[in-house]
Design a protein around this motif. Structure first.
Motif, PDB file in Angstrom:
ATOM      1  N   LYS A 109       0.850 -50.158 -13.839  1.00  0.00           N
ATOM      2  CA  LYS A 109       1.618 -51.401 -13.710  1.00  0.00           C
ATOM      3  C   LYS A 109       2.992 -51.261 -14.368  1.00  0.00           C
ATOM      4  O   LYS A 109       4.025 -51.614 -13.782  1.00  0.00           O
ATOM      5  N   THR A 110       3.012 -50.736 -15.591  1.00  0.00           N
ATOM      6  CA  THR A 110       4.283 -50.543 -16.307  1.00  0.00           C
ATOM      7  C   THR A 110       5.143 -49.505 -15.600  1.00  0.00           C
ATOM      8  O   THR A 110       6.356 -49.688 -15.440  1.00  0.00           O
ATOM      9  N   ALA A 111       4.523 -48.391 -15.164  1.00  0.00           N
ATOM     10  CA  ALA A 111       5.257 -47.333 -14.466  1.00  0.00           C
ATOM     11  C   ALA A 111       5.892 -47.876 -13.184  1.00  0.00           C
ATOM     12  O   ALA A 111       7.066 -47.604 -12.893  1.00  0.00           O
ATOM     13  N   ARG A 112       5.109 -48.650 -12.424  1.00  0.00           N
ATOM     14  CA  ARG A 112       5.619 -49.228 -11.171  1.00  0.00           C
ATOM     15  C   ARG A 112       6.845 -50.117 -11.455  1.00  0.00           C
ATOM     16  O   ARG A 112       7.851 -50.044 -10.740  1.00  0.00           O
ATOM     17  N   LYS A 113       6.738 -50.923 -12.514  1.00  0.00           N
ATOM     18  CA  LYS A 113       7.827 -51.831 -12.864  1.00  0.00           C
ATOM     19  C   LYS A 113       9.094 -51.050 -13.208  1.00  0.00           C
ATOM     20  O   LYS A 113      10.200 -51.386 -12.756  1.00  0.00           O
ATOM     21  N   GLN A 114       8.934 -49.980 -13.993  1.00  0.00           N
ATOM     22  CA  GLN A 114      10.090 -49.164 -14.379  1.00  0.00           C
ATOM     23  C   GLN A 114      10.703 -48.461 -13.165  1.00  0.00           C
ATOM     24  O   GLN A 114      11.934 -48.402 -13.026  1.00  0.00           O
ATOM     25  N   ILE A 115       9.850 -47.938 -12.301  1.00  0.00           N
ATOM     26  CA  ILE A 115      10.322 -47.205 -11.127  1.00  0.00           C
ATOM     27  C   ILE A 115      11.039 -48.129 -10.156  1.00  0.00           C
ATOM     28  O   ILE A 115      12.117 -47.784  -9.626  1.00  0.00           O
ATOM     29  N   MET A 116      10.491 -49.302  -9.915  1.00  0.00           N
ATOM     30  CA  MET A 116      11.130 -50.234  -8.991  1.00  0.00           C
ATOM     31  C   MET A 116      12.458 -50.748  -9.553  1.00  0.00           C
ATOM     32  O   MET A 116      13.396 -51.014  -8.788  1.00  0.00           O
TER      33      MET A 116
END
Length: 511
Positions: A119-126
């Motif tokens: 969830k955190t990784a997705r947020k950072q990547i987006m």
């Protein structure tokens, strides 16, 4: 605080010897903090080798590397990552079975306790995706996305790891003019934030638009470093290849003959089952080059794969020299007199573990004089390969070198040599000069014009608008799998082509 001209990277007297072949032969390179340094050289000059040393993929035979003034040993990619060096390679380093998100975080996973924190990784990547205009679908599998989309994944992967020394190896090779403009803005923003960039490119206009300095290498040796301000395309090209290069080739008036390829109401699905080519109709005649322009992902891949027997046609049909070849096997199509230079040279053009000589014989090994009653004539294959290697200036140690060990540009030249040598009536070329230097581009363009002048039909699919404009006799623009317009190069502009490519004004009757 560091001065603007402080060297953040110094590579001193770098030598890389591959069993007696010096890919790098006493090269010196400096990168300043907060600059874009272009690295320019012919195919096989040693640019990618040098950058693979800096990114930890290869170890130098001799020489020294200093990062931020300190002598370092970069003995692997992890060491480069610790030094905040990140490289986007010309041929992508992605796991095809993994998703976009999984590829970006691979080896740099965010965890919550012992679990991966997607969830955190997705947020950072987006957030990075939006900030830099690098649109992606984080849940798509790499195997199912286009080359241009894979490029974006690689760029995001480097940014996600926090690199402040970025190496881009031919980053715009598969981008549209609009995307290239955006990418140059991204690079300048990164530079303005204090990041330092090495840009490997063959596109001299991109160097003039984006770089501060340019270092030129030729045959593995340093030629010199100059400020981009004041340099011309002609002076840079001459430094690179050691001779004058013609940027605009003379083109005779086309002598258009009979129809060689006729495409009628063609419908082709993409991998997920939705239509990629939607009722396309066009003809290609002997003695002409028909250019297909369009943004990557608008049906070009599926169209070419259908025409060469690599993808099933859902409906409609196409004829070659009057014979219906819809859904025929690739060998049947090639034997009718069709040459194919694919966009993805490694996936469809070469068998990387085989020798260069065997790759050159891939389309003809079962025919005389290369075989007789099923027995391969290796001497004939070797002699033929030597001839084409010399004619097309494929830079290689010898014809027995594995194709996968050639530079990307020399892999491309080997495929073009094989396909143009077959004297086919229809030549389908997709991104024929991707990753080639200006000298090689000049040669390939001459070869394609010679094929056209010899009465061959040439279907040219390219994302390079200057290439489409210079070589084509007619241009069809694709948008969303349909024809959005047909224009003549002498009566159009890159701006009009760009509008057609985005569907801004479409041919009457399309939707």
């Amino acid at each position: 605080m560091e001065k603007e001209n402080t060297n953040i990277i110094e590579m001193r007297h770098i030598v890389k010897d591959f069993n007696g072949f010096k890919a790098n032969n006493d090269i010196n390179l400096t990168l300043r903090k907060g600059e874009i340094l272009a690295l320019l050289g012919e195919n096989g000059a040693g640019k990618s080798t040098l950058m693979s040393i800096l990114s930890g993929l290869l170890k130098p035979t001799s020489g020294e590397i200093y990062v931020r003034g300190k002598k370092v040993v970069i003995d692997g990619p992890n060491a480069a990552k610790e030094l905040k060096i990140g490289m986007v390679h010309q041929h992508f380093m992605l796991a095809k079975a993994f998703t976009v998100l999984e590829n970006i975080i691979l080896g740099h996973e965010t965890k919550r306790g012992i679990k991966l924190d997607f969830k955190t990784a997705r947020k950072q990547i987006m957030a990075l995706s939006e900030k830099y205009g690098l649109a992606i679908d984080p849940d798509a599998k790499i195997a199912n996305i286009t080359v241009a989309q894979q490029q974006r994944v690689e760029i995001l992967k480097v940014l996600y790891r926090g690199a402040d020394i970025l190496i881009f190896d031919e980053p715009t090779a598969v981008l549209t003019p609009q995307e290239i403009t955006e990418f140059i803005k991204i690079m300048k923003n990164l530079r303005n934030e204090g990041k330092s960039i090495i840009l490997i490119t063959h596109k001299l206009n991109e160097i003039r638009e984006s770089a501060d300095r340019v270092t030129v290498i030729r045959h593995g040796k340093s030629i010199g470093t100059v400020d981009v301000e004041g340099a011309t395309d002609e002076s840079l090209a001459e430094m690179m290849v050691g001779r004058h290069v013609n940027f605009k080739l003379p083109k005779k008036e086309a002598k258009v003959g009979k129809t060689i390829l006729s495409v009628k109401d063609l419908m082709v699905n993409e991998d997920r089952g939705t239509l990629a080519v939607k009722g396309l109709t066009f003809d290609v005649h002997a003695g002409e080059i028909l250019g297909l322009a369009g943004i990557d992902g608008n049906g070009q891949d599926e169209l070419v794969e259908a025409l060469t027997g690599l993808r099933h046609v859902k409906s409609g049909h196409f004829t070659i020299k009057g014979s219906d070849m819809t859904n025929k096997r690739p060998r049947k199509i090639t034997e009718l007199g069709v040459s194919h230079v694919p966009a993805d040279r490694q996936k469809f053009g070469l068998i990387l573990e085989m020798s260069l000589a065997d790759n050159i014989a891939l389309q003809t090994y079962y025919q005389k004089p290369y075989s007789n009653h099923g027995i391969i004539n290796h001497k004939a294959i070797t002699e033929h390969a030597k001839k084409l290697i010399k004619k097309f200036d494929v830079r290689t140690k010898d014809e027995n070198l594995k194709a996968g060990e050639l530079s990307g540009g020399n892999q491309q030249k080997a495929i073009i040599a094989r396909e143009l040598d077959r004297n086919s009536d229809l030549i389908i070329v997709f991104q024929p000069t991707r990753g080639l230097d200006v000298g090689a581009i000049e040669y390939i363009h001459k070869q394609l014009l010679a094929q056209r002048d010899a009465g061959k039909a040439v279907l040219l699919i390219s994302y390079e608008l200057d290439e489409i404009m210079q070589l084509s006799d007619r241009i069809i623009v694709l948008h969303n799998g349909q024809e959005s317009g047909e224009v003549l190069p002498e009566k159009t502009s890159e701006r009009e082509l760009g509008l057609l490519m985005t569907g801004a004004h479409k041919k009457e009757g399309t939707n």
